[in-house]
Enzyme design. Structure first.
Site, short mmCIF file in Angstrom:
data_model
loop_
_atom_site.label_atom_id
_atom_site.label_comp_id
_atom_site.label_asym_id
_atom_site.label_seq_id
_atom_site.Cartn_x
_atom_site.Cartn_y
_atom_site.Cartn_z
N GLY A 204 0.76 -1.20 -0.28
CA GLY A 204 0.25 0.06 -0.34
C GLY A 204 0.89 1.28 -0.13
CB SER A 205 4.74 2.05 0.33
OG SER A 205 4.68 0.78 -0.37
CG ASP A 206 0.10 6.42 -1.74
OD1 ASP A 206 1.28 7.16 -2.05
OD2 ASP A 206 -0.73 5.47 -2.23
CE LYS B 40 -3.77 1.94 -9.58
NZ LYS B 40 -5.50 2.59 -8.92
CE LYS C 99 -0.88 2.95 -5.63
NZ LYS C 99 -1.98 3.88 -5.41
CG ASP D 51 -2.31 6.14 -8.21
OD1 ASP D 51 -2.14 7.62 -8.36
OD2 ASP D 51 -2.95 5.37 -7.39
CG ASN E 129 -1.62 7.49 -4.91
OD1 ASN E 129 -0.93 6.95 -5.85
ND2 ASN E 129 -2.60 6.84 -3.87
CD GLU F 201 -5.73 5.59 -9.67
OE1 GLU F 201 -5.91 4.66 -10.96
OE2 GLU F 201 -6.35 5.29 -8.33
CD GLU G 264 -7.09 6.87 -4.78
OE1 GLU G 264 -6.67 6.65 -5.70
OE2 GLU G 264 -7.35 6.86 -3.49
CG ASP H 90 -12.93 5.76 -2.23
OD1 ASP H 90 -12.59 4.25 -2.12
OD2 ASP H 90 -13.63 5.24 -0.70
CG HIS I 186 -9.89 3.24 -5.11
ND1 HIS I 186 -10.43 3.74 -3.88
CD2 HIS I 186 -8.04 3.58 -5.31
CE1 HIS I 186 -9.22 4.24 -3.38
NE2 HIS I 186 -7.79 3.30 -3.71
CB ALA I 187 -11.40 -1.47 -4.91
N GLY I 188 -9.08 -1.40 -3.49
CA GLY I 188 -8.21 -1.62 -2.48
C GLY I 188 -8.62 -2.29 -0.90
CD GLU J 35 -7.67 0.62 -7.51
OE1 GLU J 35 -7.68 1.02 -7.23
OE2 GLU J 35 -6.02 0.32 -7.11
#
Lengths: 434, 434
Positions: free
Chosen positions: B22-24, B217, B219, B247, B249, B273, B300, B323, B350-352, B381
């Site tokens: 989950g790091s971006d 996708k 990051k 993406d 972010n 994104e 999102e 989202d 958007h998901a996750g 996603e």
């Protein structure tokens, strides 16, 4: 070398809904409230104060949000903080986990503002200056360093901000002399709350003119017929020379706003405030275009500098109504003031509520002395309400804000007020004081 | 006749920052979390669940916000609620004192969404249908009645929404048959987290292609050189036929985004994104124009239907990334889906996160069956993460979302997961289970 050693928040609420003070088309029964922050230092005589103005429910939530961000100040020396207020403000706004909850909007963003403003209060008290004077004594570069240009560099760069401030520097001494002698013009919303009878409104409007106000604002937007009647009554009462503005507090959709405003007839309005949702940059621009020459004002609910930027780029409004507790504190408001100077728009702060007049006047005065200079359209809202609870209350003379001279940023309340109106267990809420 | 009799919130956090999942570029160390709501009924076997996805700190604040709005549901019969979900959702969003804290954004708005979604979960469970099917079985007028058109009537009126839905009605049966047989296409972000090594990324990208994904996708946004290298490595690994998206972010300013994207070279990107701040309608439009034919995706972090509306009006994006837990629940997402149909834009959720796949798939499926119909650009996603905690986990086969058949709206977690990951005193945080 005072140091921040802790903090305390208090949920302070005034039962204003009992008298319908503050009632408007969107907010029928507000209890004017403050999520109040005290930053404690190792000097028992020195605390820094900040607050978020809310209208009742959720004020406790706002206090909780402040408690999540106040630790950023704890353990730091005030002298360190004074040297790095730009970086300090950024550190709060950019906390990535907290940022997710906005980003840069709502409860968490306003909490950042309260903490940042409380630190400013400390910095000013230690320096012995009121905030407006502290800021106006900084060099152009020091002011630029306070601002987070992230997301606004397409509208203003640090170099452009520096140029604006450097150019304005030549007039600082003259502006400060004039400010100290004459203050800044205020306008009043006191007569115009929707819950008031026509008689009370007319009486208060006449009183406002007698007190020297040149601009009076009325709430509107519930009934077109009421709006027509109220505007006519007030116009008759105050004469043709007094400016009248109206405030819809976001009740209209875009097309509805246009139709309503174009149905009011020629009442020579100075501005329409908050015609629709504060996020609607495109909608405000459409309204502004459709109702010209009547002008649009907004800002008290504009969440951050990014929405303000777009409103300037899109010609969505003509009056920039910054609010002392909506954005991430004094730093973000300085960003907005600098953008307004770049786009040649007057900054006309929103005030009223709890402590908003006391806080935002400093920003208007800083703008006048060091950024925007003379501007016939600059006017600061004044509502004559709840000032008695503030240690440095506004000083209005002949309808002008007289600059405060005491050190601080304006949010400090009397300890007795804070404890009397503490919700839900202060005596005013327990019914022990009437 | 079950009735809501109370509620319970839990601060659930997964220690994802330990593995940099989950790091971006904006969020370096997220602990994927859920402010989790259980609405209790007088039937001990029936509860309704909703959640807000956060990334750690502030999840407790989000729970507190939910607790301020959940009382709106208490005391109501589920059958009553089922008949008036539009009015129920409005009542939360329009609570004037709570509204002041947004308006319609941030912690309070997301809290409204969790409560609204938990009520939907109850409504679906009582009806025996999964949410997508429940919604797709409503009449066009019943769907229109779910939507709050306040502030969006300049983009879509109730009559226009009704026309879109009525027109789509002819294809509902065919679409539902196709959905049940084939599901909806997913794309994957699993390979692309910034904290992963090149080797891990390439390995996971190849795995994704083997699993049938057609869009991957990555990051981006910390280092231009890294972005070029990573894109090149992945393109080599997956071949020319697989679509690649990136993406950022929100890490860039507007002009920086344009320069960065125009420096990537010809890598045949499907979308960029979140190139900049999600409030920046004007900025996204400028970016979209400057980087064409590369297209922009966002959503999102778009706070509400008003910002989405403007992005559609301004051609700010080409892919509408709703989202499940950012806006005021299923009702506001239906408003956005209807606007997307009006503007002929594909909805690519958007998901996750925690439960976002489980919840948002229902909205994509409803969109497919009853609103937008066939659209080659619709893709949902998928991140293969934390699904094991959900009672109805996503069912991905050959890179497609297979529609859930169990009744509910998707947010229900296993009780053991909720108690194990309760913060800060659950065993996963006390270190008792490693």
């Amino acid at each position: 070398m005072p140091k921040v050693i802790g903090f305390k928040t208090t949920d302070v609420r005034f039962p204003t809904s009992r008298g319908l003070d503050g009632s408007d088309a969107m907010n029928q029964d507000p209890d004017y409230s403050a999520a109040y922050l005290e930053l404690l230092t190792d000097d028992p005589k020195l605390s820094g104060y900040g607050l978020v103005f809310t209208i009742g429910r959720g004020n406790d939530l706002q206090c909780s949000a402040i408690e999540l961000l106040a630790p950023y100040a704890v353990g730091k020396e005030v002298s360190e903080l004074a040297k790095s207020m730009g970086e300090f403000a950024k550190s709060l706004v950019r906390d990535s986990q907290m940022r997710w909850l906005g980003p840069e909007k709502g409860v968490t963003h306003m909490a950042a503002g309260a903490v940042i403003n409380a630190v400013w209060d400390l910095v000013c008290k230690v320096s012995g200056k009121p905030l407006w004077k502290y800021l106006a004594d900084l060099s152009p570069q020091e002011i630029v360093d306070l601002v987070d240009f992230r997301y606004i560099s397409d509208a203003i760069t640090p170099a452009q901000a520096l140029e604006i401030l450097t150019k304005a520097q030549a007039n600082r001494a003259k502006n400060e002399t004039s400010l100290l002698a004459n203050g800044l013009p205020a306008y009043t919303t006191t007569p115009g709350w929707l819950g008031y009878t026509d008689e009370k409104m007319v009486h208060l409007a006449k009183q406002a003119v007698a007190d020297g106000f040149k601009l009076i604002k009325l709430k509107c937007g519930v009934s077109l017929e009421d709006d027509k009647r109220r505007l006519k009554l007030v116009r008759q009462a105050v004469g043709a020379e007094i400016k009248l503005a109206i405030d819809a507090n976001q009740v209209w959709d875009v097309n509805q706003a246009i139709e309503w405003l174009n149905s009011l007839g020629d009442v020579n309005l100075h501005w329409i405030e908050e015609p629709t949702n504060p996020d609607d940059v495109v909608g405000h621009a459409a309204i502004a275009k459709a109702i010209a020459p009547v002008k649009v004002a907004t800002g008290e609910h504009v969440a951050n500098r990014i929405i303000f930027k777009q409103m300037m780029q899109s010609k969505s409004f003509s009056f920039v109504q910054i609010d002392a507790s909506r954005v991430a504190g004094i730093n973000e408001n300085i960003a907005i003031i600098l953008m307004a100077a770049k786009f040649d728009l007057p900054v006309c702060p929103h005030a009223g509520g709890v402590g908003l007049c006391e806080m935002v006047q400093h920003l208007a005065m800083f703008d006048y002395v060091a950024v925007g200079g003379e501007n016939p359209d600059r006017v600061v809202e004044f509502v004559d309400h709840l000032h008695e609870h503030f240690v440095v209350p506004t000083d209005i003379r002949n309808a002008r804000y007289i600059p405060p001279v005491k050190a601080g940023a304006g949010a400090e309340m009397f300890a007795a007020s804070v404890s009397d109106y503490k919700y839900p267990d202060g005596p005013q809420w327990r019914g022990q004081i009437k």
